[in-house]
Design an enzyme around this catalytic site. Structure first.
Site: not given
Ligand code: NAP
Length: 433
Positions: A133, A138, A209
């Site tokens: 979802e 979001g 999307k």
């Molecule tokens: N941000 C939003 O508002 C939003 C909205 C809708 C959808 N999304 C989707 O949700 C997902 C996550 O987004 P986010 O914004 O939360 O990303 P983020 O803040 O960059 O967080 C990514 C997390 O994944 C971990 N990570 C990255 N590479 C890794 C690896 N190789 N092995 C293990 N852990 C790893 C990072 O670890 P560290 O903390 O140790 O660096 C971090 O905790 C994405 O697919 C994004 O498109 C995000």
């Protein structure tokens, strides 16, 4: 009589923005979630990249790991939540999780848009569920709506503002007259845009999307490369000002419509009437307009990103899996591939067009330009010509509806006119009612 609450263990892959949102929602709304899910949800493991990072969150360090196998082979874990992002290693981890009979929830639009069909097949083969979802808009429950609530309809079109970063930038440019570069810097400072903003400003995120919603609404999976995409990088404040003069607002729209058995799919900056509800969706908000043949027009509006709104969608998916029963799977429909349905080429799509030229300030220029347009079956709806006494002045017009192919041929000839200095911009206009 004491009710013994069942326990379920889940794992988070990622503890960034969305991971923290999920963690906080499960903690803050624990009582309600436990009642609704019928389970006490425990986060048993969290996979991160850097174990020593200061997380600004009250989490037991013993459950944090950098070793995916510790999560994968933990038999007590039933649900794996992927919020790492990007294609690799998320793709590899999700496949392994499904093959190890773990239910999966992901927020990863790139993963679902490019590998969704394969992952759905694996989930179905393994008898586990795959929910996503949060991958579109979001916190807005658009996937559930299309998959469940609107299944009685033939969906005719979906038009939406599906990227909060670009909407924030365009809103700032419209409301405060900022340049693209300044608005982008502001978006980065507020955490709306990444250091490398290409995925957002280039329209890729909005395209993923659109691809996901199309496969759900039209029952076919389209090759991403067949979808026309254009970002907002070349939008200038002067175009925003002219748009206002014509009564339009510029938005980055993602659109899909079925027309005569073909799908018209595109993502690009679009001028829409300033009176349309989508024109008034500002800042980082998202809105998606859906037209079904039974329900008519619907508009979904809300926060398309951010820790808590995105976490809300992910936790909703976890609860759905638990309500359905851990030993059951929601059979996700694998969409047909669209080998039999055409994705219209842009040449064959019809739109109105805003065109800004820089031309010599001399008599007869408009007539030369309109002659070329006429020869290509393009007629002008409205013209603005301003600014005397400079060598080059803007000549700005909006056309009536025409084929994009006709516009391209016209532009090729117009740019060869000696009186024309430059084609400064070309923006599609959708006269949404
Ligand atoms: N941000 C939003 O508002 C939003 C909205 C809708 C959808 N999304 C989707 O949700 C997902 C996550 O987004 P986010 O914004 O939360 O990303 P983020 O803040 O960059 O967080 C990514 C997390 O994944 C971990 N990570 C990255 N590479 C890794 C690896 N190789 N092995 C293990 N852990 C790893 C990072 O670890 P560290 O903390 O140790 O660096 C971090 O905790 C994405 O697919 C994004 O498109 C995000």
């Amino acid at each position: 009589m004491e009710v013994i609450m069942k326990k379920v263990k889940i794992a988070l892959l990622g503890l960034g923005t969305v991971g923290k949102g999920i963690f906080n929602i499960l903690k803050t709304n624990n009582e309600e979630i436990t009642k609704r899910a019928g389970y006490d949800i425990e986060i048993a493991k969290i996979l991160v990249r850097d174990k020593n990072k200061n997380r600004d969150i009250d989490v037991d360090e013993n459950i944090i790991t950098t070793n995916f196998e510790e999560v994968l082979y933990d038999e007590s874990i039933d649900i794996i939540v992927e919020v790492i992002g990007g294609l690799q290693p998320a793709y590899e981890y999700v496949i392994s999780a499904l093959k190890n009979k773990k239910h999966v929830v992901t927020a990863n639009k790139l993963l679902i848009a490019s590998k969704g069909d394969e992952l759905i097949s694996i989930a179905n083969e393994e008898g586990v569920s795959l929910y996503y979802e949060a991958s579109v808009a979001g916190g807005i429950p658009i996937i559930h709506s299309i998959k469940e609530s609107l299944t009685a309809n033939k969906i005719e079109e979906i038009i939406g503002i599906m990227n909060g970063t670009t909407n924030y930038i365009l809103s700032k440019m419209t409301e405060e007259g900022l340049s693209y570069e300044t608005a982008l810097k502001e978006a980065q400072a507020k955490g709306y845009a990444e250091a490398d903003p290409t995925s957002d400003v280039g329209g890729y995120d909005a395209l993923y999307k659109l691809r996901i919603l199309t496969s759900l609404a039209f029952g076919c999976s389209v090759d991403i490369d067949k979808i026309y995409r254009e970002g907002i990088e070349s939008i200038k404040p002067i175009d925003i000002d002219y748009a206002k003069e014509f009564g339009f607002t510029i938005k980055l729209l993602s659109m899909v419509k079925e027309k005569s058995g073909a799908l018209e799919m595109r993502v690009h900056p679009t001028m829409i009437p300033s009176t349309h509800p989508l024109a008034n969706v500002n800042d980082s908000f998202n809105a998606i307009f859906v037209k079904g043949n039974a329900v008519g027009e619907l508009m979904y509006y809300g926060r398309g990103a951010g820790e808590l709104p995105t976490g809300s969608a992910v936790v909703g998916d976890i609860i759905s899996i638990l309500r359905n029963g851990l030993n059951n799977s929601i059979i996700a429909k694998k969409e047909d591939d669209c080998s039999n349905i055409e994705v219209s080429s842009m040449e064959k799509t019809k739109s109105e067009y805003y065109i800004r030229l820089s031309v010599k300030d001399e008599p007869g220029v408009l007539s030369k330009v309109s002659t070329i347009l006429g020869e290509n079956d393009v007629s002008i709806f409205s013209v603005i010509q301003k600014g005397k006494s400079k060598e080059f002045v803007p000549l700005v017009f909006v056309t009536h509806k025409t084929y994009e192919g006709n516009i391209k041929k016209s532009i090729d000839s117009i740019k060869k006119l000696p009186v024309v200095n430059k084609i400064e911009s070309l923006i599609r206009v959708e006269n949404l009612k």
